[in-house]
Design a protein around this motif. Structure first.
Motif, mmCIF file in Angstrom:
data_model
loop_
_atom_site.group_PDB
_atom_site.id
_atom_site.type_symbol
_atom_site.label_atom_id
_atom_site.label_comp_id
_atom_site.label_asym_id
_atom_site.label_seq_id
_atom_site.Cartn_x
_atom_site.Cartn_y
_atom_site.Cartn_z
ATOM 1 N N ASP A 1 0.812 -1.217 0.000
ATOM 2 C CA ASP A 1 0.000 0.000 0.000
ATOM 3 C C ASP A 1 0.848 1.270 0.000
ATOM 4 O O ASP A 1 0.326 2.375 0.103
ATOM 5 C CB ASP A 1 -0.938 0.009 1.205
ATOM 6 C CG ASP A 1 -0.208 -0.115 2.532
ATOM 7 O OD1 ASP A 1 1.044 -0.143 2.524
ATOM 8 O OD2 ASP A 1 -0.881 -0.198 3.582
ATOM 9 N N GLU B 1 2.598 -6.524 -8.359
ATOM 10 C CA GLU B 1 1.866 -5.480 -7.633
ATOM 11 C C GLU B 1 2.852 -4.497 -7.041
ATOM 12 O O GLU B 1 3.885 -4.895 -6.484
ATOM 13 C CB GLU B 1 1.010 -6.089 -6.526
ATOM 14 C CG GLU B 1 0.127 -5.077 -5.811
ATOM 15 C CD GLU B 1 -0.736 -5.702 -4.730
ATOM 16 O OE1 GLU B 1 -1.550 -4.965 -4.132
ATOM 17 O OE2 GLU B 1 -0.580 -6.909 -4.473
ATOM 18 N N SER B 2 2.551 -3.185 -7.154
ATOM 19 C CA SER B 2 3.421 -2.162 -6.586
ATOM 20 C C SER B 2 2.595 -0.941 -6.225
ATOM 21 O O SER B 2 1.624 -0.615 -6.900
ATOM 22 C CB SER B 2 4.530 -1.783 -7.567
ATOM 23 O OG SER B 2 3.995 -1.265 -8.765
ATOM 24 N N LYS B 3 2.999 -0.279 -5.174
ATOM 25 C CA LYS B 3 2.376 0.977 -4.746
ATOM 26 C C LYS B 3 3.470 1.897 -4.242
ATOM 27 O O LYS B 3 4.423 1.454 -3.595
ATOM 28 C CB LYS B 3 1.348 0.741 -3.632
ATOM 29 C CG LYS B 3 0.132 -0.054 -4.061
ATOM 30 C CD LYS B 3 -0.768 0.733 -4.985
ATOM 31 C CE LYS B 3 -1.918 -0.122 -5.502
ATOM 32 N NZ LYS B 3 -2.789 -0.604 -4.421
ATOM 33 N N SER C 1 -3.952 -3.981 -15.665
ATOM 34 C CA SER C 1 -2.841 -4.911 -15.509
ATOM 35 C C SER C 1 -2.527 -5.523 -16.861
ATOM 36 O O SER C 1 -3.368 -5.494 -17.774
ATOM 37 C CB SER C 1 -3.188 -6.012 -14.492
ATOM 38 O OG SER C 1 -4.283 -6.786 -14.958
#
Length: 821
Positions: free
Chosen positions: A78, A194-196, A772
């Motif tokens: 997050d 996934e990356s934030k 994605s």
């Protein structure tokens, strides 16, 4: 089709036999001790040291294999680093500035943490900086390396030849690709992860979770992965900070990587992916009588699939795939071009494992497969052996337009080709030798009615010492097709055998680079699955370059000077060209670079490369008594770039050439041929002649806010002949591109291209949602408008539409795993 099935069966059997007999894995090392406590990279067990020969000593802790801690739980991705589980991760800090400085202290601190569990590899980055000076945009995927970013290079087979490149900007937006030790980086590859990221009071942070099932790798007890971690600070002259020091006295940087170990007890899952696609489109075109005719709406369903058989073996399949691009290729100057222009592959199916089929000579160019209804591909690596096979059935050679089918004369000529397919295959195997050498073979086949082509050859790359390597490739071809015979001015259907070769000896050091290179292709060389620019040609050359030691704090950061000598000739021993190039450049603050150079040489044209060779019974391709043209020639050019702020970036180059050949092709109705022969008789034979050429290319990028990016590119080209004083052509291409990114996945884009030669404006409007890789929804409208221009040979006054396309494209990724532990 029988040939393709047999080809596939033989290859699969070969791979199965190889898997049964594979010996010791070179990436296996004795088991390293591990620690479950929170650790820094200094606590790592011993591993083989980096390649010797560099002037920079590697810190002892970084010459060890780093044992990655297994995390007790998964961190929440997050953009916050307050999860307690990050305290169990390995910490990497104290980076080296490797560009523009040479392993000196970085301008800002960086801290990286690494951990894993059964299904994911985790990274966190804390990049210290002043928040108001960070350069970052809400960019589209794969466009973040022109701003602040961090990058991870994962050499998952520890072969120092190929690595994943995973990059992230301060908002966590991704850029990914595959780096090879001799072919650059391919950023068309998409990896599901996934990356934030967030900009915080003391800089910016990014969290990343990379599924192991998204990677191709070998892991287990005692296995090593090579890796690098970089930080890129854009405003400090594109500063690169690396956790490993990089020696400029060693050629390459994958051979200077650190190593990871401890990736054990992973969930080894078999994964399949299905991507159903649907494309709806309506095309319209201006008819010969001036009416604008819209064709019926087309519905094109398709399916692309992938099966990850093992972590190092992947099968891809496409049935009636939608290979339509949502954006066309950028316009280029095609006037006065003798040879084909290369356009890179953009279609998703062919991008997976594309680097496997890449060799110094382009034996495989998948854009030669134009409209396949079926394609299958198997790629992988077992021990030291990399392999790939590609098979396709292509509709395009037998697909003719409605107008061609309706014309009785044309239909009779094309009848035997109508609705027939071409069958295409490619095989690639490469065996690693030692620490940084390899030997490989490649084979391709193309089969269509009256057009058969088979290619096979070997290639190699050998590391001679830390700064020197040698590459080579030799290809042989056998073709059964029509060949043009300039001696008789006819096309004969016959068998032709051809040869192509390439070599490159390169020495790259801290200050001096130099080397020798050469390539050639015989007259009958054909590579119908690859790309061939010119045949019956040889090139041999030598280059030398000096680079100063950069001083990142000075106004003049660095400079370099280079020279290149090149000679071209055909297989009959006739010279084609020679050239001497000298170039110098300087690097200043604010990512400013300036350079200039000149070319001085000679060019010779012979008529049998353009058409018939003159004899007692036939005229030649060239006008007049001589069957060749030659001239001395030269160029002076300037180039530069400037990034005054995070909102603006300017790049450009200008070239002035004298005695550059006009090949006397003409440039359409606006610029008919202007040679002496053509002015007297427009139907006269070709009369090439030298002239003065000018070329200008200028690009301005403007990013006023983080969600909006735009650019304008101006391309000008002209040539005026010496003998007649008339302009052979002048073209101006102006391209404007703007993107507004509502979120990371939702955007709208506008592109306008104006070409003064054709006097047309091409508009491309696109709305896209791409959350994605594999899942996307696009709505697009393309329009081409002419103004006081020629249409089908007729002058049309005023504004008129020539083409129009409306399309909707939808894809959805279905990804499932089975058989895991």
């Amino acid at each position: 089709m029988k040939f393709l099935l047999s080809f596939l069966l033989v290859f699969l059997c070969s791979i199965g036999a190889f898997a049964q007999t594979a010996g010791n894995d070179p990436t296996t090392v004795p088991a390293a001790s591990t620690s479950t406590a929170s650790t820094t990279a200094d606590d790592a067990p011993e591993a083989p040291p980096a390649m010797p020969g560099g002037a920079v000593p590697i810190p002892a802790a970084r010459a060890k294999a780093l044992s990655i801690p297994r995390l007790d739980g998964a961190p929440v991705i997050d953009g916050d680093l307050n999860d307690a589980v990050w305290q169990q991760a390995m910490v990497m800090k104290d980076f080296f500035q490797t560009q523009p400085g040479y392993n000196v202290a970085p301008s800002r601190k960086t801290e990286v943490r690494v951990g894993y569990d059964a299904k994911f590899l985790y990274f966190s980055f804390h990049c210290y900086d002043e928040p108001d000076k960070i350069r970052a945009t809400v960019a589209q995927r794969d466009t973040v390396f022109g701003e602040d970013n961090v990058r991870v290079f994962l050499d998952t087979f520890n072969d120092q030849r190929r690595a994943y490149v995973l990059g992230f900007n301060p908002y966590g937006i991704q850029q990914d690709g595959v780096l090879t030790n001799n072919g650059g980086t391919d950023y068309t590859v998409d990896i599901l992860m996934e990356s934030k990221g967030k900009i915080v009071s003391d800089g910016w942070v990014v969290e990343v979770a990379i599924p192991f099932k998204s990677l191709r790798y070998e892991a287990g007890k005692g296995k090593l992965w090579g890796f690098h971690v970089w930080r890129n600070i854009d405003r400090f002259n594109d500063e690169i900070d690396s956790w490993m020091p990089i020696s400029r006295d060693i050629s390459g940087f994958l051979n200077q990587e650190a190593h990871l170990t401890g990736l054990e007890d992973l969930s080894v899952e078999r994964t399949y992916e299905l991507i159903p696609t649907l494309a709806l489109a309506q095309d319209g075109k201006r008819a010969s009588d001036g009416r604008f005719v819209n064709k019926p709406i087309t519905f094109t369903p398709g399916l692309t699939g992938k099966v990850v058989i093992t972590p190092n073996l992947t099968l891809d399949l496409a049935i009636n795939p939608d290979f339509a691009d949502v954006e066309a290729d950028s316009p280029v100057v095609t006037t006065n071009q003798r040879f084909p222009i290369f356009f890179p592959e953009r279609r998703p199916f062919f991008l997976e494992g594309k680097d496997i089929f890449s060799t110094p000579i382009q034996a495989v160019n998948t854009r030669a497969i134009i409209d396949p209804d079926l394609a299958v591909k198997l790629t992988g690596k077992r021990g030291r052996t990399l392999f790939g096979i590609l098979l396709a059935s292509d509709n395009a050679p037998g697909n003719y337009s409605e107008e061609e089918r309706a014309d009785p004369v044309v239909r009779q000529r094309i009848q035997k080709f109508l609705d027939k397919n071409a069958y295409i295959g490619a095989l690639r195997v490469r065996r690693d030798i030692g620490a940084d050498s390899s030997i490989g073979l490649i084979a391709t086949t193309y089969n269509f009615i009256e057009k058969h082509n088979h290619l096979a050859g070997i290639d190699g790359r050998f590391r001679i010492d830390p700064t020197t390597y040698f590459t080579f490739q030799v290809l042989g071809t056998n073709s059964r097709r029509f060949f043009y015979d300039p001696n008789r001015d006819v096309r004969d259907y016959r068998t032709g055998n051809g040869l192509a070769y390439q070599y490159n000896l390169n020495r790259s050091g801290r200050f001096w680079n130099f080397g020798a290179y050469g390539n050639g292709r015989t007259r009958n060389y054909r590579a119908d699955v690859g790309f061939v620019r010119r045949t019956n040609a040889n090139t041999n050359g030598f280059f030398i370059e000096y680079k100063s030691d950069p001083k990142p704090k000075n106004k003049l950061i660095g400079w370099n000077l280079s020279s290149n000598v090149e000679l071209g000739y055909d297989f009959f021993g006739r010279s084609q060209y020679s050239n001497l190039n000298v170039e110098g450049s300087i690097n200043l603050q604010k990512q400013t670079f300036l350079g200039a150079g000149f070319n001085r040489g000679y060019e010779r044209l012979v008529e049998d490369e353009f058409g018939p060779r003159r004899s007692a019974t036939q005229s030649g391709a060239f006008f007049g008594p001589r069957g060749e043209r030659s001239t001395s020639q030269g160029e002076i050019y300037f180039f530069g770039g400037f990034t005054p702020s995070r909102k603006f970036r300017i790049n450009g180059n200008y070239t002035f050439g004298f005695n550059q050949f006009d090949f006397d092709f003409g440039a359409g109705e606006r610029y008919p041929r202007v040679s002496p022969a053509a002015l007297a008789d427009p139907n006269a034979a070709l009369d090439p002649g030298p002239g003065r050429a000018r070329n200008l290319n200028l690009t301005v990028e403007w990013t006023p806010i983080s969600k909006f990016t735009s650019s304008v590119n101006y391309n000008f080209s002209t040539l005026r002949r010496n003998d007649t004083g008339q302009t052979a052509f002048t073209t101006n291409i102006i391209s404007y591109r703007a993107t507004y990114q509502f979120t990371r996945s939702l955007f709208i884009r506008e592109r306008l291209d104006y070409d003064t030669l054709s006097r047309t404006v091409r508009n491309q409007s696109l709305f896209g949602w791409n959350p994605s890789p594999g899942t996307a929804f696009y709505v697009g409208y393309n329009d081409t408008i002419g103004y006081n221009s020629f249409q089908d040979g007729r002058f049309e006054p005023g504004l008129f539409r020539t083409n129009r396309t409306f399309f909707i494209k939808m894809t959805y990724l279905i990804r499932r795993s089975f058989g895991g532990k």
